[in-house]
Design a protein around this motif. Structure first.
Motif, PDB file in Angstrom:
ATOM      1  N   GLU A 285      70.658  -0.093  61.072  1.00  0.00           N
ATOM      2  CA  GLU A 285      70.789   1.134  60.288  1.00  0.00           C
ATOM      3  C   GLU A 285      72.116   1.708  60.803  1.00  0.00           C
ATOM      4  O   GLU A 285      72.431   1.352  61.894  1.00  0.00           O
ATOM      5  CB  GLU A 285      69.686   1.792  60.284  1.00  0.00           C
ATOM      6  CG  GLU A 285      69.259   2.336  61.623  1.00  0.00           C
ATOM      7  CD  GLU A 285      68.024   3.421  61.482  1.00  0.00           C
ATOM      8  OE1 GLU A 285      67.992   4.198  60.242  1.00  0.00           O
ATOM      9  OE2 GLU A 285      67.261   3.518  62.431  1.00  0.00           O
ATOM     10  N   GLU A 286      72.515   2.830  60.201  1.00  0.00           N
ATOM     11  CA  GLU A 286      73.865   3.325  60.656  1.00  0.00           C
ATOM     12  C   GLU A 286      73.657   4.737  61.003  1.00  0.00           C
ATOM     13  O   GLU A 286      72.727   5.538  60.387  1.00  0.00           O
ATOM     14  CB  GLU A 286      74.916   3.620  59.415  1.00  0.00           C
ATOM     15  CG  GLU A 286      75.162   2.022  58.819  1.00  0.00           C
ATOM     16  CD  GLU A 286      76.085   1.337  59.938  1.00  0.00           C
ATOM     17  OE1 GLU A 286      76.682   1.759  60.778  1.00  0.00           O
ATOM     18  OE2 GLU A 286      75.673   0.058  59.876  1.00  0.00           O
ATOM     19  N   PRO A 287      74.290   5.385  61.914  1.00  0.00           N
ATOM     20  CA  PRO A 287      73.751   6.692  62.524  1.00  0.00           C
ATOM     21  C   PRO A 287      74.133   7.763  61.331  1.00  0.00           C
ATOM     22  O   PRO A 287      75.261   7.744  60.566  1.00  0.00           O
ATOM     23  CB  PRO A 287      74.560   6.842  63.652  1.00  0.00           C
ATOM     24  CG  PRO A 287      75.738   5.912  63.589  1.00  0.00           C
ATOM     25  CD  PRO A 287      75.309   4.802  62.801  1.00  0.00           C
ATOM     26  N   SER A 288      73.556   8.900  61.449  1.00  0.00           N
ATOM     27  CA  SER A 288      73.704   9.824  60.370  1.00  0.00           C
ATOM     28  C   SER A 288      74.445  11.241  61.299  1.00  0.00           C
ATOM     29  O   SER A 288      74.924  12.107  60.418  1.00  0.00           O
ATOM     30  CB  SER A 288      72.465  10.452  59.912  1.00  0.00           C
ATOM     31  OG  SER A 288      71.520  10.919  60.979  1.00  0.00           O
ATOM     32  N   GLU A 289      74.561  11.027  62.675  1.00  0.00           N
ATOM     33  CA  GLU A 289      75.203  12.197  63.261  1.00  0.00           C
ATOM     34  C   GLU A 289      75.361  11.809  64.722  1.00  0.00           C
ATOM     35  O   GLU A 289      74.915  10.883  65.189  1.00  0.00           O
ATOM     36  CB  GLU A 289      74.056  13.396  63.462  1.00  0.00           C
ATOM     37  CG  GLU A 289      74.840  14.568  64.047  1.00  0.00           C
ATOM     38  CD  GLU A 289      73.715  15.806  64.310  1.00  0.00           C
ATOM     39  OE1 GLU A 289      73.507  16.477  63.476  1.00  0.00           O
ATOM     40  OE2 GLU A 289      73.136  15.715  65.143  1.00  0.00           O
ATOM     41  N   VAL A 290      76.572  12.218  65.358  1.00  0.00           N
ATOM     42  CA  VAL A 290      76.994  11.924  66.592  1.00  0.00           C
ATOM     43  C   VAL A 290      77.504  13.331  67.337  1.00  0.00           C
ATOM     44  O   VAL A 290      77.917  14.134  66.680  1.00  0.00           O
ATOM     45  CB  VAL A 290      78.131  10.890  66.691  1.00  0.00           C
ATOM     46  CG1 VAL A 290      79.434  11.572  65.571  1.00  0.00           C
ATOM     47  CG2 VAL A 290      78.666  10.568  68.019  1.00  0.00           C
ATOM     48  N   PHE A 316      69.722   8.471  64.398  1.00  0.00           N
ATOM     49  CA  PHE A 316      69.709   7.651  63.187  1.00  0.00           C
ATOM     50  C   PHE A 316      68.766   7.956  62.130  1.00  0.00           C
ATOM     51  O   PHE A 316      67.692   8.918  62.717  1.00  0.00           O
ATOM     52  CB  PHE A 316      69.241   6.215  63.590  1.00  0.00           C
ATOM     53  CG  PHE A 316      70.221   5.401  64.290  1.00  0.00           C
ATOM     54  CD1 PHE A 316      71.142   4.361  63.444  1.00  0.00           C
ATOM     55  CD2 PHE A 316      70.589   5.574  65.628  1.00  0.00           C
ATOM     56  CE1 PHE A 316      71.961   3.711  64.069  1.00  0.00           C
ATOM     57  CE2 PHE A 316      71.507   4.913  66.287  1.00  0.00           C
ATOM     58  CZ  PHE A 316      72.451   4.097  65.570  1.00  0.00           C
ATOM     59  N   PRO A 317      68.851   7.731  61.011  1.00  0.00           N
ATOM     60  CA  PRO A 317      67.747   8.328  59.930  1.00  0.00           C
ATOM     61  C   PRO A 317      66.360   7.862  60.185  1.00  0.00           C
ATOM     62  O   PRO A 317      65.599   8.967  59.757  1.00  0.00           O
ATOM     63  CB  PRO A 317      68.200   7.517  58.580  1.00  0.00           C
ATOM     64  CG  PRO A 317      69.700   7.402  58.817  1.00  0.00           C
ATOM     65  CD  PRO A 317      69.863   7.005  60.315  1.00  0.00           C
ATOM     66  N   PRO A 429      78.678  10.006  57.064  1.00  0.00           N
ATOM     67  CA  PRO A 429      78.223   9.554  55.740  1.00  0.00           C
ATOM     68  C   PRO A 429      77.024   8.927  55.707  1.00  0.00           C
ATOM     69  O   PRO A 429      76.830   7.993  56.357  1.00  0.00           O
ATOM     70  CB  PRO A 429      79.393   8.873  55.144  1.00  0.00           C
ATOM     71  CG  PRO A 429      80.613   9.188  55.728  1.00  0.00           C
ATOM     72  CD  PRO A 429      79.968   9.513  57.089  1.00  0.00           C
ATOM     73  N   ALA A 430      75.984   9.101  54.920  1.00  0.00           N
ATOM     74  CA  ALA A 430      74.819   8.379  54.615  1.00  0.00           C
ATOM     75  C   ALA A 430      75.042   6.847  54.301  1.00  0.00           C
ATOM     76  O   ALA A 430      75.519   6.696  53.261  1.00  0.00           O
ATOM     77  CB  ALA A 430      73.875   9.089  53.730  1.00  0.00           C
ATOM     78  N   VAL A 431      74.285   6.089  54.881  1.00  0.00           N
ATOM     79  CA  VAL A 431      74.426   4.776  54.451  1.00  0.00           C
ATOM     80  C   VAL A 431      72.758   4.144  54.298  1.00  0.00           C
ATOM     81  O   VAL A 431      72.062   4.070  55.464  1.00  0.00           O
ATOM     82  CB  VAL A 431      75.306   3.686  55.376  1.00  0.00           C
ATOM     83  CG1 VAL A 431      75.271   2.245  54.965  1.00  0.00           C
ATOM     84  CG2 VAL A 431      76.586   4.121  55.562  1.00  0.00           C
ATOM     85  N   ALA A 432      72.421   3.885  53.237  1.00  0.00           N
ATOM     86  CA  ALA A 432      71.092   3.595  53.052  1.00  0.00           C
ATOM     87  C   ALA A 432      70.717   2.207  53.198  1.00  0.00           C
ATOM     88  O   ALA A 432      69.772   1.581  53.975  1.00  0.00           O
ATOM     89  CB  ALA A 432      70.557   3.914  51.447  1.00  0.00           C
ATOM     90  N   LYS A 433      71.758   1.142  52.976  1.00  0.00           N
ATOM     91  CA  LYS A 433      71.338  -0.232  53.116  1.00  0.00           C
ATOM     92  C   LYS A 433      71.199  -0.624  54.442  1.00  0.00           C
ATOM     93  O   LYS A 433      71.981  -0.317  55.316  1.00  0.00           O
ATOM     94  CB  LYS A 433      72.425  -0.713  52.372  1.00  0.00           C
ATOM     95  CG  LYS A 433      72.307  -2.552  52.227  1.00  0.00           C
ATOM     96  CD  LYS A 433      73.333  -3.131  51.439  1.00  0.00           C
ATOM     97  CE  LYS A 433      73.215  -4.582  51.558  1.00  0.00           C
ATOM     98  NZ  LYS A 433      74.402  -5.459  50.816  1.00  0.00           N
TER      99      LYS A 433
END
Length: 446
Positions: A285-290, A316-317, A429-433
């Motif tokens: 998954e991709e981070p939502s904040e750093v 992460f989400p 940016p949100a990445v759902a996949k």
């Protein structure tokens, strides 16, 4: 000489008849053994006397894998088996651009161990050094290029892939030129020095109809892939936190890694990138904040232009928090640990070229901690990544770590620098996949 004298098993499978015939007739080639050395001489003499050379080494297509019978007891450790590389004329040819430490110490030797790849050409700005390396690896003079003649690779049919091993700021130029020359591109990490450069590299390869892969060797290494499997299968329940650290003590302040114009940054894009990319690889998954901090020792000549230390936290989400640290002025440390509900998984070292170590621990129903080392045979990480790319070239598959994977890391690193500068978290940016930026998974090497 009889079979009994040779201690041959009369019940040996029929498929091994050719071997028995060879042994029975090898005496005729004993003189040849003395001349040429080894069994090859015996084969040559036998072939010459019987006219069977064509049947011994048939030309053309067909299977080339060799299987040998097991000779040890079941109690003995199993060997790695026969490597079974592809025939040389079926391997993908690589031109290696840049003959520095990484190329000479790791990449060129790895090509000698590759099953699907081979060294076909060299590109260097040092003619004397290139001549020596060409002699070492049997590269023809006409397959040696300077940076000025780099574009002439388009006329070399022996080269399928260009492996770019240059200072970071040169990646974009040589990727674009290489794609225009009609070659597939394998580029060392970090992909470039800005997201805009990464986008240009992707665009150039797409326009040329060529594949682009970033050399994230960790994503092809068996132990790290085992950790990914354990994490994603929730072997110890839901992952809660990850700690990752990659530090080393830089020496010469005049090397290109200490020059911002060439490196683009300091410890973060060079070694901190392993922490960032590996965490993303493990979770999928991709981070939502750093959130990040940067610090450099005042007065240290090594850090006049680039940063020394960076710490950053990825949120992460799923709720996982990953605390990462990287440095250029502290003693070597290259490790990470994944903390889950009922256990942890650790790689220490995790990011080195050799000697990786995987451990895991969990508590049983009585609360007793069980700790164990996971033994997985070491494989050459560079050979694995190159053979994956060669397979993608041959079979027209999207690489597991394409340009988009490198672009995503670059965008996150830019957010890390921005957070450190502003002193506050930066939203991503949100990445759902899951595995949104990755391609075809590598096939496990046998």
């Amino acid at each position: 000489m009889s079979d009994n004298q040779l201690n041959l098993n009369p019940e040996e499978p029929a498929c091994d008849a050719s071997r028995r015939q060879f042994i029975n007739h090898a005496g005729r080639g004993l003189v040849a053994i003395g001349v040429t050395g080894g069994l090859l001489g015996a084969v040559s003499a036998e072939a010459a006397s019987t006219g069977t050379a064509a049947s011994l080494w048939p030309q053309g297509s067909g299977p080339t894998d060799v299987q040998l019978p097991e000779i040890n007891a079941k109690t003995e450790p199993k060997s790695a088996g026969v490597p079974n590389p592809r025939p040389v004329d079926q391997r993908v040819g690589y031109a290696v651009v840049g003959l520095g430490h990484l190329s000479l110490e790791e990449i060129l030797p790895a090509l000698s161990q590759s099953k699907k790849s081979k060294l076909a050409a060299l590109v260097s700005g040092s003619p004397d050094k290139m001549q020596k390396i060409a002699r070492q690896y049997g590269i023809k003079p006409e397959n040696c290029y300077s940076y000025a003649t780099y574009d002439k690779l388009k006329d070399n049919k022996e080269v399928d892939v260009i492996y770019i091993v240059l200072p970071n700021s040169m990646h974009m130029e040589y990727t674009v030129r290489g794609a225009k020359a009609g070659k597939h591109i394998l580029c060392e990490k970090p992909m470039a020095t800005s997201s805009k450069e990464c986008e240009k590299m992707i665009e150039a390869c797409e326009k040329a109809g060529r594949k682009l892969m970033i050399a994230y060797r960790i994503q092809y290494e068996p132990m790290n892939r085992k950790v990914q499997e354990l994490v994603r299968n929730k072997t110890y329940g839901q992952t809660k936190m990850i700690e990752a650290m990659n530090c080393q003590n830089q020496g010469d302040p005049n090397q290109w890694r200490q020059k911002k114009a060439l490196a683009g940054g300091g410890s973060l894009p060079d070694v901190g990138l392993y922490c960032l990319n590996t965490v993303r690889f493990l979770l999928g998954e991709e981070p939502s904040e750093v959130t990040a901090q940067v610090y450099s020792t005042p007065g240290d000549p090594r850090f006049k232009e680039v940063e020394e230390n960076v710490t950053f936290t990825l949120r992460f989400p799923s709720g996982v928090l990953a605390n990462c640290a990287t440095g250029y002025g502290s003693y070597n440390a290259k490790r990470y640990r994944v903390y889950s509900e009922t256990g942890w998984i650790q790689m220490d070292p995790a990011f080195t070229y050799h000697g990786l170590k995987l451990e895991r621990a969990n508590a049983d129903q009585e609360g007793t901690e069980n700790k164990a080392q996971v033994n997985i045979g070491e494989k050459n990480q560079f050979a694995l990544e190159m053979d994956h790319f060669s397979e993608c070239v041959k079979e027209n598959k999207r690489p597991y770590t394409p340009g988009e994977e490198g672009l995503q890391d670059q965008r996150i690193m830019e957010a890390i620098y921005q957070s450190a500068k502003d002193g506050k978290p930066v939203k991503l940016p949100a990445v759902a996949k899951q595995d949104a930026f990755r391609g075809s998974p590598p096939v496990a090497s046998k």
